[in-house]
Design a protein around this motif. Structure first.
Motif, PDB file in Angstrom:
ATOM      1  N   MET A   1      17.698 -48.519  21.585  1.00 35.24           N
ATOM      2  CA  MET A   1      16.593 -48.315  22.500  1.00 35.24           C
ATOM      3  C   MET A   1      16.221 -46.837  22.478  1.00 35.24           C
ATOM      4  O   MET A   1      17.088 -45.974  22.510  1.00 35.24           O
ATOM      5  CB  MET A   1      17.030 -48.728  23.908  1.00 35.24           C
ATOM      6  N   VAL A   2      14.918 -46.559  22.413  1.00 36.50           N
ATOM      7  CA  VAL A   2      14.405 -45.200  22.536  1.00 36.50           C
ATOM      8  C   VAL A   2      13.426 -45.188  23.708  1.00 36.50           C
ATOM      9  O   VAL A   2      12.886 -46.223  24.089  1.00 36.50           O
ATOM     10  CB  VAL A   2      13.712 -44.684  21.255  1.00 36.50           C
ATOM     11  N   LYS A   3      13.237 -44.002  24.268  1.00 36.95           N
ATOM     12  CA  LYS A   3      12.312 -43.862  25.388  1.00 36.95           C
ATOM     13  C   LYS A   3      11.347 -42.715  25.099  1.00 36.95           C
ATOM     14  O   LYS A   3      11.771 -41.626  24.726  1.00 36.95           O
ATOM     15  CB  LYS A   3      13.071 -43.585  26.680  1.00 36.95           C
ATOM     16  N   LEU A   4      10.069 -43.004  25.268  1.00 38.02           N
ATOM     17  CA  LEU A   4       9.038 -41.980  25.216  1.00 38.02           C
ATOM     18  C   LEU A   4       8.878 -41.469  26.636  1.00 38.02           C
ATOM     19  O   LEU A   4       8.509 -42.221  27.540  1.00 38.02           O
ATOM     20  CB  LEU A   4       7.721 -42.551  24.704  1.00 38.02           C
ATOM     21  N   VAL A   5       9.203 -40.195  26.845  1.00 37.86           N
ATOM     22  CA  VAL A   5       9.101 -39.570  28.159  1.00 37.86           C
ATOM     23  C   VAL A   5       7.973 -38.543  28.085  1.00 37.86           C
ATOM     24  O   VAL A   5       7.993 -37.676  27.209  1.00 37.86           O
ATOM     25  CB  VAL A   5      10.424 -38.876  28.554  1.00 37.86           C
ATOM     26  N   ALA A   6       6.991 -38.660  28.973  1.00 43.94           N
ATOM     27  CA  ALA A   6       5.858 -37.736  28.953  1.00 43.94           C
ATOM     28  C   ALA A   6       5.608 -37.180  30.355  1.00 43.94           C
ATOM     29  O   ALA A   6       5.587 -37.930  31.336  1.00 43.94           O
ATOM     30  CB  ALA A   6       4.607 -38.445  28.442  1.00 43.94           C
ATOM     31  N   PHE A   7       5.442 -35.866  30.415  1.00 45.02           N
ATOM     32  CA  PHE A   7       5.063 -35.185  31.646  1.00 45.02           C
ATOM     33  C   PHE A   7       3.548 -35.032  31.634  1.00 45.02           C
ATOM     34  O   PHE A   7       2.981 -34.490  30.685  1.00 45.02           O
ATOM     35  CB  PHE A   7       5.738 -33.817  31.742  1.00 45.02           C
ATOM     36  N   LEU A   8       2.904 -35.510  32.700  1.00 49.25           N
ATOM     37  CA  LEU A   8       1.450 -35.631  32.723  1.00 49.25           C
ATOM     38  C   LEU A   8       0.802 -34.677  33.719  1.00 49.25           C
ATOM     39  O   LEU A   8       1.308 -34.483  34.830  1.00 49.25           O
ATOM     40  CB  LEU A   8       1.063 -37.064  33.109  1.00 49.25           C
ATOM     41  N   LYS A   9      -0.333 -34.127  33.312  1.00 49.74           N
ATOM     42  CA  LYS A   9      -1.202 -33.354  34.185  1.00 49.74           C
ATOM     43  C   LYS A   9      -2.544 -34.049  34.222  1.00 49.74           C
ATOM     44  O   LYS A   9      -3.030 -34.546  33.194  1.00 49.74           O
ATOM     45  CB  LYS A   9      -1.415 -31.934  33.655  1.00 49.74           C
ATOM     46  N   ARG A  10      -3.141 -34.039  35.390  1.00 52.97           N
ATOM     47  CA  ARG A  10      -4.463 -34.670  35.502  1.00 52.97           C
ATOM     48  C   ARG A  10      -5.533 -33.791  34.874  1.00 52.97           C
ATOM     49  O   ARG A  10      -5.393 -32.580  34.779  1.00 52.97           O
ATOM     50  CB  ARG A  10      -4.794 -34.979  36.955  1.00 52.97           C
ATOM     51  N   LYS A  11      -6.585 -34.434  34.441  1.00 53.21           N
ATOM     52  CA  LYS A  11      -7.727 -33.749  33.839  1.00 53.21           C
ATOM     53  C   LYS A  11      -8.372 -32.852  34.892  1.00 53.21           C
ATOM     54  O   LYS A  11      -8.525 -33.260  36.055  1.00 53.21           O
ATOM     55  CB  LYS A  11      -8.724 -34.797  33.341  1.00 53.21           C
ATOM     56  N   PRO A  12      -8.734 -31.637  34.521  1.00 53.32           N
ATOM     57  CA  PRO A  12      -9.410 -30.769  35.482  1.00 53.32           C
ATOM     58  C   PRO A  12     -10.633 -31.459  36.078  1.00 53.32           C
ATOM     59  O   PRO A  12     -11.381 -32.143  35.381  1.00 53.32           O
ATOM     60  CB  PRO A  12      -9.822 -29.549  34.644  1.00 53.32           C
ATOM     61  N   GLY A  13     -10.805 -31.296  37.381  1.00 50.11           N
ATOM     62  CA  GLY A  13     -11.922 -31.925  38.074  1.00 50.11           C
ATOM     63  C   GLY A  13     -11.553 -33.201  38.795  1.00 50.11           C
ATOM     64  O   GLY A  13     -12.299 -33.669  39.649  1.00 50.11           O
ATOM     65  N   LEU A  14     -10.390 -33.799  38.445  1.00 52.35           N
ATOM     66  CA  LEU A  14      -9.941 -35.010  39.139  1.00 52.35           C
ATOM     67  C   LEU A  14      -9.055 -34.623  40.313  1.00 52.35           C
ATOM     68  O   LEU A  14      -8.210 -33.728  40.201  1.00 52.35           O
ATOM     69  CB  LEU A  14      -9.109 -35.906  38.212  1.00 52.35           C
ATOM     70  N   THR A  15      -9.220 -35.324  41.425  1.00 54.56           N
ATOM     71  CA  THR A  15      -8.288 -35.141  42.530  1.00 54.56           C
ATOM     72  C   THR A  15      -6.992 -35.864  42.175  1.00 54.56           C
ATOM     73  O   THR A  15      -6.956 -36.718  41.265  1.00 54.56           O
ATOM     74  CB  THR A  15      -8.835 -35.725  43.841  1.00 54.56           C
ATOM     75  N   LEU A  16      -5.954 -35.547  42.906  1.00 54.07           N
ATOM     76  CA  LEU A  16      -4.669 -36.213  42.672  1.00 54.07           C
ATOM     77  C   LEU A  16      -4.793 -37.713  42.900  1.00 54.07           C
ATOM     78  O   LEU A  16      -4.274 -38.511  42.121  1.00 54.07           O
ATOM     79  CB  LEU A  16      -3.593 -35.609  43.579  1.00 54.07           C
ATOM     80  N   GLU A  17      -5.502 -38.102  43.941  1.00 47.09           N
ATOM     81  CA  GLU A  17      -5.669 -39.534  44.217  1.00 47.09           C
ATOM     82  C   GLU A  17      -6.494 -40.222  43.138  1.00 47.09           C
ATOM     83  O   GLU A  17      -6.205 -41.370  42.773  1.00 47.09           O
ATOM     84  CB  GLU A  17      -6.253 -39.766  45.612  1.00 47.09           C
ATOM     85  N   GLU A  18      -7.508 -39.575  42.610  1.00 46.02           N
ATOM     86  CA  GLU A  18      -8.286 -40.154  41.502  1.00 46.02           C
ATOM     87  C   GLU A  18      -7.399 -40.334  40.273  1.00 46.02           C
ATOM     88  O   GLU A  18      -7.493 -41.349  39.582  1.00 46.02           O
ATOM     89  CB  GLU A  18      -9.482 -39.264  41.160  1.00 46.02           C
ATOM     90  N   PHE A  19      -6.546 -39.340  40.013  1.00 41.27           N
ATOM     91  CA  PHE A  19      -5.628 -39.430  38.892  1.00 41.27           C
ATOM     92  C   PHE A  19      -4.686 -40.622  39.054  1.00 41.27           C
ATOM     93  O   PHE A  19      -4.553 -41.450  38.153  1.00 41.27           O
ATOM     94  CB  PHE A  19      -4.819 -38.127  38.773  1.00 41.27           C
ATOM     95  N   TYR A  20      -4.025 -40.711  40.210  1.00 36.52           N
ATOM     96  CA  TYR A  20      -3.085 -41.813  40.442  1.00 36.52           C
ATOM     97  C   TYR A  20      -3.790 -43.164  40.385  1.00 36.52           C
ATOM     98  O   TYR A  20      -3.251 -44.127  39.829  1.00 36.52           O
ATOM     99  CB  TYR A  20      -2.356 -41.658  41.772  1.00 36.52           C
TER     100      TYR A  20
END
Length: 118
Positions: A1-20
């Motif tokens: 088993m392998v796991k792809l782990v990614a740390f994400l940042k929202r696109k500039p201009g999006l609110t946190l709630e829009e991102f989620y």
């Protein structure tokens, strides 16, 4: 088993709630409901950044995704699917700051602690 782990940042201009909202209600279901993509994934996790305290994590990252796959070849096959280029890559551009994406594929973990504290 392998796991792809990614740390994400929202696109500039999006609110946190829009991102989620996009990540959880559009992007995740897009992968899960596209059989030619979902067949390569054993488990797909979305982890929101905790709101408990601002110091709990590197500033600017909004979430972590973990995709479990049987082998590295499964990840390669996932990315090679025509549906990835047609659906997923363009969708990532809608809500992610792809230039800031941090990711790694991991192998089986070394377990150091496995259970509740004594």
């Amino acid at each position: 088993m392998v796991k792809l782990v990614a740390f994400l940042k929202r696109k500039p201009g999006l609110t946190l709630e829009e991102f989620y909202d996009h990540w959880e209600n559009r992007h995740g279901p897009l992968i899960a409901n596209t059989p030619e993509l979902a067949r390569h994934i054993v488990r797909y996790e979305q982890h929101r950044r905790t709101a408990l305290a601002g110091w709990m994590g590197t500033e600017g990252f909004d979430g972590v995704t973990i995709q479990w796959m049987v082998t590295p070849a499964a990840l390669e096959a996932f990315i090679a699917e025509p549906a990835y280029a047609e659906l997923i890559a363009p969708d990532e551009q809608r809500f992610l700051d792809t230039d800031s994406l941090v990711w790694m594929v991991t192998s089986e973990p070394t377990i150091v602690i496995d259970g509740p504290p004594a």
